[in-house]
Design an enzyme around this catalytic site. Sequence first.
Site, PDB file in Angstrom:
ATOM      1  N   HIS A 112      -2.128 -52.465  37.648  1.00  0.00           N
ATOM      2  CA  HIS A 112      -1.561 -53.610  37.130  1.00  0.00           C
ATOM      3  C   HIS A 112      -2.164 -53.819  35.634  1.00  0.00           C
ATOM      4  O   HIS A 112      -1.627 -54.053  34.740  1.00  0.00           O
ATOM      5  CB  HIS A 112      -1.964 -54.759  37.703  1.00  0.00           C
ATOM      6  CG  HIS A 112      -1.479 -54.930  39.010  1.00  0.00           C
ATOM      7  ND1 HIS A 112      -0.234 -55.741  39.355  1.00  0.00           N
ATOM      8  CD2 HIS A 112      -1.646 -54.097  40.252  1.00  0.00           C
ATOM      9  CE1 HIS A 112       0.065 -55.683  40.463  1.00  0.00           C
ATOM     10  NE2 HIS A 112      -0.541 -54.719  41.197  1.00  0.00           N
TER      11      HIS A 112
ATOM     12  N   ASP B 190      -0.469 -61.675  34.905  1.00  0.00           N
ATOM     13  CA  ASP B 190       0.328 -61.002  35.965  1.00  0.00           C
ATOM     14  C   ASP B 190       1.175 -61.585  37.074  1.00  0.00           C
ATOM     15  O   ASP B 190       0.640 -62.762  37.487  1.00  0.00           O
ATOM     16  CB  ASP B 190      -0.718 -60.048  36.744  1.00  0.00           C
ATOM     17  CG  ASP B 190       0.030 -58.797  37.275  1.00  0.00           C
ATOM     18  OD1 ASP B 190       0.631 -58.938  38.320  1.00  0.00           O
ATOM     19  OD2 ASP B 190      -0.571 -57.662  37.134  1.00  0.00           O
TER      20      ASP B 190
END
Length: 171
Positions: A15, A112
């Site tokens: 990520h 995110d």
Amino acid sequence: MAAHVLAFPWPLQGHINPMLHLASALLDAGLRVTFLHTEHNLRRFTRVPPHHPRLRLVSIPDGLPDHHPRSVGGLMELVESMGTAGSAAYRALLLRMVDSDDDDAVTCVIADGVMPFAVSVAEELGVPALAFRTESACGFLAYLSVPRLLELGETPVPSDEQTNSRFVGAV
């Protein structure tokens, strides 16, 4: 005053890397970007050369002990800890960064997509925010394919009924 983006990835490498690429592109476009790591990841990140010379780094605690592996095996502990300790630390940091009296106040958050709390907190504080999904195109295609697979009866994991009927005569 140029926009100042706070980029906040989920604290795992798969990520962090895509968020770093996005942060670099924003920096190249003339925006100011601060990258929010967990303290654990910031310690690891500072051992390698910076991704972009103008990228600012800040961190918050994730609430886990130093010896925690922060890997797939401990994923649920990380999820829980980020949702409590990480969320509270993020709120406090963002509040300081928004209330800054100088021209460096954060004007936008890119979080995110697996952390809805990060967008909610930003919006509660009056900061425009958006979710950025960091998975690969292949991963995204897999998500998009699930409804069609279910339509076709190609369930990825068999139901208990399917499992039982397959193995009844096998024992």
